[in-house]
Design a protein around this motif. Structure first.
Motif, PDB file in Angstrom:
ATOM      1  N   UNK A 153       0.836  -1.205   0.000  1.00  0.00           N
ATOM      2  CA  UNK A 153       0.000   0.000   0.000  1.00  0.00           C
ATOM      3  C   UNK A 153       0.870   1.255   0.000  1.00  0.00           C
ATOM      4  N   UNK A 154       1.896   1.287   0.844  1.00  0.00           N
ATOM      5  CA  UNK A 154       2.793   2.447   0.904  1.00  0.00           C
ATOM      6  C   UNK A 154       3.490   2.641  -0.441  1.00  0.00           C
ATOM      7  N   UNK A 155       3.907   1.537  -1.083  1.00  0.00           N
ATOM      8  CA  UNK A 155       4.567   1.643  -2.390  1.00  0.00           C
ATOM      9  C   UNK A 155       3.618   2.221  -3.442  1.00  0.00           C
ATOM     10  N   UNK A 156       2.372   1.746  -3.466  1.00  0.00           N
ATOM     11  CA  UNK A 156       1.395   2.267  -4.431  1.00  0.00           C
ATOM     12  C   UNK A 156       1.061   3.727  -4.119  1.00  0.00           C
TER      13      UNK A 156
ATOM     14  N   UNK B  44      -5.979   3.019  -8.619  1.00  0.00           N
ATOM     15  CA  UNK B  44      -4.745   2.237  -8.549  1.00  0.00           C
ATOM     16  C   UNK B  44      -4.443   1.820  -7.105  1.00  0.00           C
ATOM     17  N   UNK B  45      -4.131   2.773  -6.266  1.00  0.00           N
ATOM     18  CA  UNK B  45      -3.713   2.450  -4.899  1.00  0.00           C
ATOM     19  C   UNK B  45      -4.814   1.759  -4.112  1.00  0.00           C
ATOM     20  N   UNK B  46      -6.022   2.311  -4.134  1.00  0.00           N
ATOM     21  CA  UNK B  46      -7.116   1.811  -3.304  1.00  0.00           C
ATOM     22  C   UNK B  46      -8.264   1.248  -4.133  1.00  0.00           C
ATOM     23  N   UNK B  47      -7.957   0.674  -5.274  1.00  0.00           N
ATOM     24  CA  UNK B  47      -9.031   0.176  -6.152  1.00  0.00           C
ATOM     25  C   UNK B  47      -9.824  -0.962  -5.521  1.00  0.00           C
ATOM     26  N   UNK B  48      -9.220  -1.670  -4.560  1.00  0.00           N
ATOM     27  CA  UNK B  48      -9.915  -2.787  -3.915  1.00  0.00           C
ATOM     28  C   UNK B  48     -10.717  -2.359  -2.693  1.00  0.00           C
ATOM     29  N   UNK B  49     -10.723  -1.082  -2.386  1.00  0.00           N
ATOM     30  CA  UNK B  49     -11.421  -0.595  -1.202  1.00  0.00           C
ATOM     31  C   UNK B  49     -12.892  -0.334  -1.503  1.00  0.00           C
TER      32      UNK B  49
ATOM     33  N   UNK C  62       2.664  17.633   4.319  1.00  0.00           N
ATOM     34  CA  UNK C  62       1.247  17.385   4.035  1.00  0.00           C
ATOM     35  C   UNK C  62       1.006  15.941   3.605  1.00  0.00           C
ATOM     36  N   UNK C  63       1.991  15.321   2.957  1.00  0.00           N
ATOM     37  CA  UNK C  63       1.845  13.929   2.506  1.00  0.00           C
ATOM     38  C   UNK C  63       1.683  12.978   3.684  1.00  0.00           C
ATOM     39  N   UNK C  64       2.405  13.210   4.751  1.00  0.00           N
ATOM     40  CA  UNK C  64       2.258  12.359   5.938  1.00  0.00           C
ATOM     41  C   UNK C  64       0.824  12.432   6.460  1.00  0.00           C
ATOM     42  N   UNK C  65       0.280  13.635   6.539  1.00  0.00           N
ATOM     43  CA  UNK C  65      -1.104  13.810   6.963  1.00  0.00           C
ATOM     44  C   UNK C  65      -2.061  13.150   5.982  1.00  0.00           C
ATOM     45  N   UNK C  66      -1.834  13.344   4.689  1.00  0.00           N
ATOM     46  CA  UNK C  66      -2.727  12.788   3.677  1.00  0.00           C
ATOM     47  C   UNK C  66      -2.735  11.264   3.702  1.00  0.00           C
ATOM     48  N   UNK C  67      -1.552  10.651   3.821  1.00  0.00           N
ATOM     49  CA  UNK C  67      -1.497   9.186   3.859  1.00  0.00           C
ATOM     50  C   UNK C  67      -2.348   8.661   5.010  1.00  0.00           C
ATOM     51  N   UNK C  68      -2.138   9.225   6.181  1.00  0.00           N
ATOM     52  CA  UNK C  68      -2.907   8.784   7.350  1.00  0.00           C
ATOM     53  C   UNK C  68      -4.408   8.997   7.139  1.00  0.00           C
ATOM     54  N   UNK C  69      -4.796  10.172   6.698  1.00  0.00           N
ATOM     55  CA  UNK C  69      -6.226  10.482   6.584  1.00  0.00           C
ATOM     56  C   UNK C  69      -6.895   9.722   5.443  1.00  0.00           C
ATOM     57  N   UNK C  70      -6.233   9.586   4.304  1.00  0.00           N
ATOM     58  CA  UNK C  70      -6.850   8.884   3.183  1.00  0.00           C
ATOM     59  C   UNK C  70      -7.071   7.415   3.518  1.00  0.00           C
ATOM     60  N   UNK C  71      -6.063   6.767   4.118  1.00  0.00           N
ATOM     61  CA  UNK C  71      -6.208   5.333   4.397  1.00  0.00           C
ATOM     62  C   UNK C  71      -7.137   5.090   5.572  1.00  0.00           C
ATOM     63  N   UNK C  72      -7.220   6.043   6.500  1.00  0.00           N
ATOM     64  CA  UNK C  72      -8.059   5.858   7.685  1.00  0.00           C
ATOM     65  C   UNK C  72      -9.513   6.243   7.466  1.00  0.00           C
ATOM     66  N   UNK C  73      -9.751   7.244   6.643  1.00  0.00           N
ATOM     67  CA  UNK C  73     -11.100   7.807   6.544  1.00  0.00           C
ATOM     68  C   UNK C  73     -11.696   7.802   5.147  1.00  0.00           C
ATOM     69  N   UNK C  74     -10.884   7.990   4.128  1.00  0.00           N
ATOM     70  CA  UNK C  74     -11.434   8.177   2.783  1.00  0.00           C
ATOM     71  C   UNK C  74     -11.608   6.849   2.059  1.00  0.00           C
ATOM     72  N   UNK C  75     -10.509   6.117   1.858  1.00  0.00           N
ATOM     73  CA  UNK C  75     -10.547   4.857   1.125  1.00  0.00           C
ATOM     74  C   UNK C  75     -10.556   3.736   2.162  1.00  0.00           C
TER      75      UNK C  75
END
Length: 168
Positions: free
Chosen positions: A14-17, A66-71, A124-137
């Motif tokens: 996931x981190x790589x994608x 791509x990254x979260x297509x299976x979510x 901002x990327x550190x915040x985005x990674x956490x928020x996108x994986x936790x709340x969005x996708x």
């Protein structure tokens, strides 16, 4: 391999994608930023905001397909709303760093603009990674899979394998 190793592999993948999409998004962001800076008279932070918005759109497409297509895809309106909310917070973080450097410290050469734009993107990327994986996708609920299949017994007691061999 245990459950922990499997989980670690999924997170690394996931981190790589996320990094692949995010890295391409950084290139889009910096390219648009420098294009706007060199072709218009807009102030540095305004040019940066435009570039960030273009990168946000680019990243959404990459993350969703791509990254979260299976979510979970069942609540697209909620997904888009949260993505835009967290992206806006990331935009403020990213451009706040550039604003502070430019107007707070007077670091306003093209090289300094790009360095602090890049630094802001990183924070901002550190915040985005956490928020996108936790709340969005959001991950789909895990399917219940038993560790080993339950024995099927039909009107007979569970008999050890050796005992079964001895029965005529």
């Amino acid at each position: 391999m245990g459950h922990g190793a499997s989980r670690l592999r999924r997170i690394v993948r996931e981190v790589a994608k996320f990094g692949a999409v995010g890295g391409a998004g950084v290139l889009v962001n910096l390219a648009v930023f420098n294009l706007v800076r060199h072709t218009t008279d807009l102030q540095v932070v305004r040019a940066s905001v435009i570039a960030t918005v273009v990168a946000i759109v680019f990243n959404y497409v990459g993350f969703r397909y791509f990254t979260y297509r299976d979510r979970d895809k069942s609540r697209r309106t909620r997904e888009m709303t949260l993505f835009l909310l967290f992206s806006a917070i990331g935009l403020v973080i990213e451009n706040g760093v550039l604003y502070a450097a430019t107007y707070g410290f007077g670091w306003n050469t093209p090289l300094q603009n790009n360095v602090f734009k890049f630094l802001g993107i990183g924070i901002a990327t550190l915040f985005r990674f956490w928020s996108y994986r936790s709340w969005v996708f959001r991950a789909l609920p895990a399917r219940e899979t038993p560790a080993s299949p339950a024995p099927v017994l039909r009107n007979e007691q569970a008999v050890p394998a050796k005992a079964k061999q001895q029965v005529p």
